[in-house]
Design an enzyme around this catalytic site. Structure first.
Site, PDB file in Angstrom:
ATOM      1  CB  ALA A  11       2.946 -26.990  46.479  1.00 49.08           C
ATOM      2  CB  SER A  12      -1.981 -27.567  47.701  1.00 49.87           C
ATOM      3  OG  SER A  12      -1.851 -26.523  46.745  1.00 49.87           O
ATOM      4  CB  ALA A  56       2.950 -30.248  41.610  1.00 46.08           C
ATOM      5  CD  GLN A  57       6.200 -35.019  46.014  1.00 45.08           C
ATOM      6  OE1 GLN A  57       5.339 -34.936  46.906  1.00 45.08           O
ATOM      7  NE2 GLN A  57       7.142 -35.954  46.030  1.00 45.08           N
ATOM      8  CB  VAL A  58       9.768 -29.368  42.585  1.00 43.67           C
ATOM      9  CG1 VAL A  58      10.925 -29.182  41.614  1.00 43.67           C
ATOM     10  CG2 VAL A  58       8.552 -28.590  42.116  1.00 43.67           C
ATOM     11  CE  LYS A  79       4.269 -27.385  39.610  1.00 43.37           C
ATOM     12  NZ  LYS A  79       3.918 -25.985  39.314  1.00 43.37           N
ATOM     13  CG  ASP A 132       0.136 -19.522  43.470  1.00 42.34           C
ATOM     14  OD1 ASP A 132      -0.283 -18.945  44.495  1.00 42.34           O
ATOM     15  OD2 ASP A 132       0.366 -20.741  43.436  1.00 42.34           O
TER      16      ASP A 132
END
Length: 570
Positions: free
Chosen positions: A204-205, A207-209, A223, A371
């Site tokens: 995502a804008s 973070a990433q998981v 995350k 969100d």
């Protein structure tokens, strides 16, 4: 020695250096031989000195990295990103004015429908490429647009859907370095983590998981905050504020105050410690009604692993399912037609879970997940639903919840009468919404805003106002200020409407929320006695106690429990 680093804020008392969060006992040396004491003293001083050097280096490194990441984007880079954004968006918007004008002159030979289809196809490609290239906060804007199938054509919503969970990832080596630094003090990940997949589950804008497995065998989601993204995101919001300010009066709503509020909300999204606490609050809220009664949760919220959260890394329960943004693709793979009776039943189940969950959030505690785009909603086996990413939240307090309850009940019972219009308008104004001067009927405008958020799909707005956001008669064009709490609440109600439209299911948010709103009015505190919010009730803490009871003994020190299973850090 690496495992000691996270637990050494100071070394004023070397004999009390904590190991895994548990203070070491004082060493008694009164009966030791003189030489042994001296020898031990030299070793202790040497150990303390070494640790002080290591701690100082780590502190300097962390301070340097934090300074870099919290610094504002240099003016030249901000200008470059702004120019790239404008160079992409102006041709997309301009073609819808210029090409139809050419058609009226006879220069453009296409038919109207063919021309619109070509403009949508070209514009959606250009916008998708620009937002993917820019990243940052522009992606979040695209995520919202992708959910509005009721407002934007299919080429736009289809192409922008990729922004919900499929952005280019940060390389695996950088992710491992961040996790190591944050959770293991720069040491080997094997101290805590048995497996950490290189391929991210989602990007995502912010973070990433990644999927991981802890040393005790638990499967988790890890995350990680994207490195060096904070100045980019803040610069993007500044550019979008300027864009909204420049086009004030030309867009369907005054987005300037909206972007100002979202800028303030960024602070919470960039701090995973705050998100860990928010996840616990959201999970508690959806398990209770407004009267404080504990009920079965309508959906799953992944919880943080106790003690494994920092500002930049969050370890939490693993969710295995299909994001709503990819539901159509998954349904095709399984041979399911979402337009069939079975598909509609699944759609209603998803909508029921989301509507009930958000209704309880609003009316049981006022703590709202802010969100809810389709990349944050997962469909699990058996049709259950999960809601992830509690980085952006809002808190509605007593008076605000009462106003929402009154507005929902009025929207559900709306009959077009003047008294109902005035009641809706009163709720909207009390919430802090203001309008530009010069309205022929400001009550009708304010009531239309309430109906836009909570009204029926086919409701007719009073005063001749239009439900179409891009219409000159949209009530949203008349908004001067719009509080952040209502922005995030609006995102939830608009998302549910968008999902209902996308799955072609008839749905009424107001009618579903009306019973919850009545309970809220009955249960909310008087001046003499106040009811605790859902996340502060004793039943919630009993659940957390049970979680801590189930933790393995070997894991407890890492959880910050300090020897007592009945104490959690959040």
């Amino acid at each position: 020695m690496a495992f000691l680093k996270p637990y050494l804020p100071t070394l004023a008392e070397p004999s009390r250096i904590p190991v895994h969060g548990v203070p070491a006992p004082r060493t008694k040396l009164s009966h030791a031989p003189w030489k042994r004491v001296t020898h031990f003293g030299h070793k202790a001083h040497f150990l303390a000195a070494s640790l002080m050097i290591l701690t100082a280096k780590r502190t300097k490194r962390c301070a340097s990295r934090q300074a870099q990441e919290s610094a504002t984007l240099p003016p030249l880079q901000r200008l470059q990103r702004s120019l790239r954004f404008y160079s992409a968006i102006i041709p997309v918007l301009g073609q819808y004015i210029f090409r139809p004008w050419l058609r009226t002159l006879g220069v453009e030979k296409m038919g109207e429908d063919e021309l619109i289809a070509e403009m949508d196809d070209w514009g959606s490609k250009r916008l998708q490429e620009a937002l993917l290239d820019l990243g940052g906060f522009y992606v979040k804007t695209g995520q919202v647009l992708s959910t509005r199938v009721d407002l934007f054509s299919k080429p736009y919503t289809s192409r922008l859907r990729i922004l919900q969970d499929s952005l280019p990832p940060v390389d695996a080596e950088s992710i491992r370095e961040i996790v190591s630094e944050e959770l293991c003090g720069g040491g080997d990940l094997s101290e805590l983590i048995r497996e950490l997949d290189d391929e991210p589950l989602g990007t995502a804008s912010i973070a990433q998981v990644h999927r991981g497995v802890l040393n005790d065998g638990r499967e988790v989601a890890i995350k990680v905050l994207r490195p060096h993204m904070e100045p980019v995101l803040r610069g993007d919001v500044a550019n979008l504020k300027l864009f909204a300010l420049t086009l004030r009066g030309r867009l369907p709503v005054d987005y300037y105050p909206v972007f100002c509020e979202l800028e303030r909300a960024l602070d919470g999204e960039l701090d995973f410690l705050s998100e860990a606490q928010s996840a616990l609050k959201v999970a508690a809220s959806i398990r209770h009604n407004a009267l404080g009664k504990e009920l079965e949760a309508p959906l799953v919220v992944p919880l943080p692993i106790p003690g494994m959260a920092t500002r930049k890394v969050l370890v939490m329960d693993f969710i295995k399912g299909t994001p709503l943004s990819k539901l159509e693709e998954r349904a095709k793979e399984l041979g399911i037609d979402l337009g069939s009776s079975a598909g509609k039943a699944l759609g209603r189940r998803i909508l029921e879970a989301l509507t009930t969950a958000y209704g309880r959030m609003v009316f049981s505690s006022g703590f709202i997940h802010g969100d809810p785009h389709p990349g944050n909603i997962f469909v699990l086996e058996g049709g259950k639903v999960a809601l992830i990413d509690c980085g952006q939240v809002a808190q509605l307090f007593r008076e605000q919840r009462l106003l929402v309850a009154e507005a929902v009940l009025a929207a559900a019972a709306y009959d077009g009468s003047r008294g109902m219009i005035e009641l809706l308008a009163k709720c909207v104004r009390k919430f802090g919404v203001t309008f530009f001067e010069g309205q022929a009927d400001e009550d009708a405008c304010a009531a239309s805003v309430a109906l836009y958020l909570f009204g029926e799909k086919d409701v007719v707005f009073p005063g001749g106002y239009s439900k179409e956001e891009f219409s000159d008669k949209s009530p949203l064009r008349q908004l001067k200020s719009f509080p952040m709490e209502l922005v995030l609440l609006g995102r939830a109600s608009v998302l549910v409407k968008g999902v209902a439209a996308r799955l072609d299911v008839a749905w009424s948010v107001a009618k579903k929320w009306a019973p919850l709103a009545k309970d809220a009015i009955a249960a909310l505190c008087s001046e003499d006695e106040c009811r605790l919010p859902a996340w502060a009730l004793s039943s919630v803490h009993q659940v957390l106690d049970c979680v801590s009871e189930m933790l393995p003994e070997a894991v407890l020190p890492w959880c910050g429990v300090g020897g007592s299973k009945r104490q959690l850090p959040f």
